[in-house]
Design a protein around this motif. Structure first.
Motif, mmCIF file in Angstrom:
data_model
loop_
_atom_site.group_PDB
_atom_site.id
_atom_site.type_symbol
_atom_site.label_atom_id
_atom_site.label_comp_id
_atom_site.label_asym_id
_atom_site.label_seq_id
_atom_site.Cartn_x
_atom_site.Cartn_y
_atom_site.Cartn_z
ATOM 1 N N SER A 16 -1.718 -2.856 7.268
ATOM 2 C CA SER A 16 -3.169 -2.674 7.162
ATOM 3 C C SER A 16 -3.798 -2.252 8.481
ATOM 4 C CB SER A 16 -3.828 -3.955 6.658
ATOM 5 O OG SER A 16 -3.523 -5.053 7.496
ATOM 6 N N GLN A 67 -6.091 3.500 0.027
ATOM 7 C CA GLN A 67 -6.991 2.858 -0.913
ATOM 8 C C GLN A 67 -7.998 3.853 -1.492
ATOM 9 O OE1 GLN A 67 -8.169 -0.994 0.223
ATOM 10 N NE2 GLN A 67 -9.035 -1.438 -1.787
ATOM 11 N N ARG A 81 -7.002 -7.567 -1.936
ATOM 12 C CA ARG A 81 -6.088 -7.620 -0.802
ATOM 13 C C ARG A 81 -5.607 -9.053 -0.605
ATOM 14 N NH1 ARG A 81 -8.458 -4.108 4.291
ATOM 15 N NH2 ARG A 81 -9.018 -2.200 3.167
ATOM 16 N N THR A 82 -4.361 -9.206 -0.228
ATOM 17 C CA THR A 82 -3.873 -10.546 0.077
ATOM 18 C C THR A 82 -4.545 -11.055 1.356
ATOM 19 O OG1 THR A 82 -2.005 -9.654 1.336
ATOM 20 C CG2 THR A 82 -1.632 -10.132 -1.009
ATOM 21 N N TRP A 125 -2.925 -6.488 -6.715
ATOM 22 C CA TRP A 125 -3.038 -7.048 -5.371
ATOM 23 C C TRP A 125 -2.278 -6.152 -4.414
ATOM 24 C CZ3 TRP A 125 -5.512 -11.598 -3.701
ATOM 25 C CH2 TRP A 125 -6.135 -12.332 -4.719
ATOM 26 N N LEU A 126 -2.898 -5.810 -3.292
ATOM 27 C CA LEU A 126 -2.258 -5.014 -2.253
ATOM 28 C C LEU A 126 -1.899 -5.919 -1.087
ATOM 29 C CD1 LEU A 126 -4.497 -1.821 -2.217
ATOM 30 C CD2 LEU A 126 -2.217 -2.076 -3.227
ATOM 31 N N PHE A 168 -3.924 2.418 5.585
ATOM 32 C CA PHE A 168 -4.293 1.551 4.470
ATOM 33 C C PHE A 168 -5.589 2.028 3.821
ATOM 34 C CE2 PHE A 168 -5.507 -2.271 2.218
ATOM 35 C CZ PHE A 168 -4.314 -2.914 1.920
ATOM 36 N N SER A 217 0.845 -1.188 0.000
ATOM 37 C CA SER A 217 0.000 0.000 0.000
ATOM 38 C C SER A 217 0.885 1.245 0.000
ATOM 39 C CB SER A 217 -0.901 -0.011 1.243
ATOM 40 O OG SER A 217 -1.605 1.195 1.372
ATOM 41 N N ALA A 245 -1.632 -6.917 2.368
ATOM 42 C CA ALA A 245 -2.315 -6.512 3.593
ATOM 43 C C ALA A 245 -1.745 -7.183 4.832
ATOM 44 C CB ALA A 245 -3.809 -6.818 3.481
#
Length: 216
Positions: A70, A121, A139-140, A27-28, A117, A8, A30
């Protein structure tokens, strides 16, 4: 093209978005631990005095690296929103498209989300609309080990993932002239030489709706 995995980032640099051109998804991460002095909470802009970093303060900064990115909370006891906005106004109010985006951007800051986070976003979704990037953001669900080559993400269906976490860093001074992460040079508001490594804000305020065409 594979999906791309990034940490992020706050007002990410132009190269962040260049990596997403043609990608299947973003993909972020997290589940990484927070790192200080990274793009997670800072961005670089161009002012009359040169490149300046804008940094979002976080709660309990001394132990922040033990907390998931996150989960990191923003420290609103410091009047950073006002300082960032005044700095952006001073640096960019004379650019062609500052007024075009200013109200939308300011409204995001005024929401004052609790976590970094969440702020990142909200800003990212705004930049996707501005740049007409129409790829999904996920998100992962667990921490993924670093990889130097595209790997299969154990999702359904399996996803080929290009790891770009901490690929970009504000610790390296921006040099005059383009490099592999600069994007296509464009006219900037200060100086004679092109300054790479700046936030997407610099490109948007200068090029407006045409900004997407400058992503390498």
């Amino acid at each position: 093209m594979p999906s791309v995995l990034f940490e992020s980032q706050y007002n990410p640099p132009i190269a962040f978005f260049s990596e997403l051109r043609g990608a299947d998804a973003l993909w972020l991460e997290a589940h990484d631990h927070y790192h200080k002095q990274t793009y997670r909470n800072r961005c670089l802009i161009l002012t009359a005095q040169g490149v300046q970093a804008l940094t979002v303060p976080v709660v309990d900064g001394n132990r922040s690296e033990k907390v998931l990115t996150s989960k990191i909370e923003i420290d609103y006891r410091q009047n950073w929103v006002h300082r960032h906005w005044r700095t952006l106004q001073t640096a960019y109010s004379g650019t062609p498209y500052f007024e075009y985006y200013a109200d939308y951007l300011h409204d995001i800051y005024l929401q004052k989300p609790r976590r970094l986070f969440e702020l990142n976003q909200l800003l990212l979704q705004f930049y996707f609309r501005c740049l007409r990037l129409r790829l999904p953001i996920y998100r992962t669900t667990e921490y993924l080990p670093p990889s130097t080559t595209p790997t299969l993400l154990p999702s359904n269906p399996p996803t080929l993932l290009l790891d770009r976490r901490d690929w970009l860093t504000p610790k390296v001074p921006a040099l005059a002239g383009p490099d592999r992460t600069s994007g296509r040079p464009y006219a900037q508001s200060f100086g004679k030489d092109f300054v790479p490594g700046l936030s997407i804000l610099d490109l948007l305020f200068m090029q407006g709706p045409a900004a997407g065409s400058f992503l390498a």
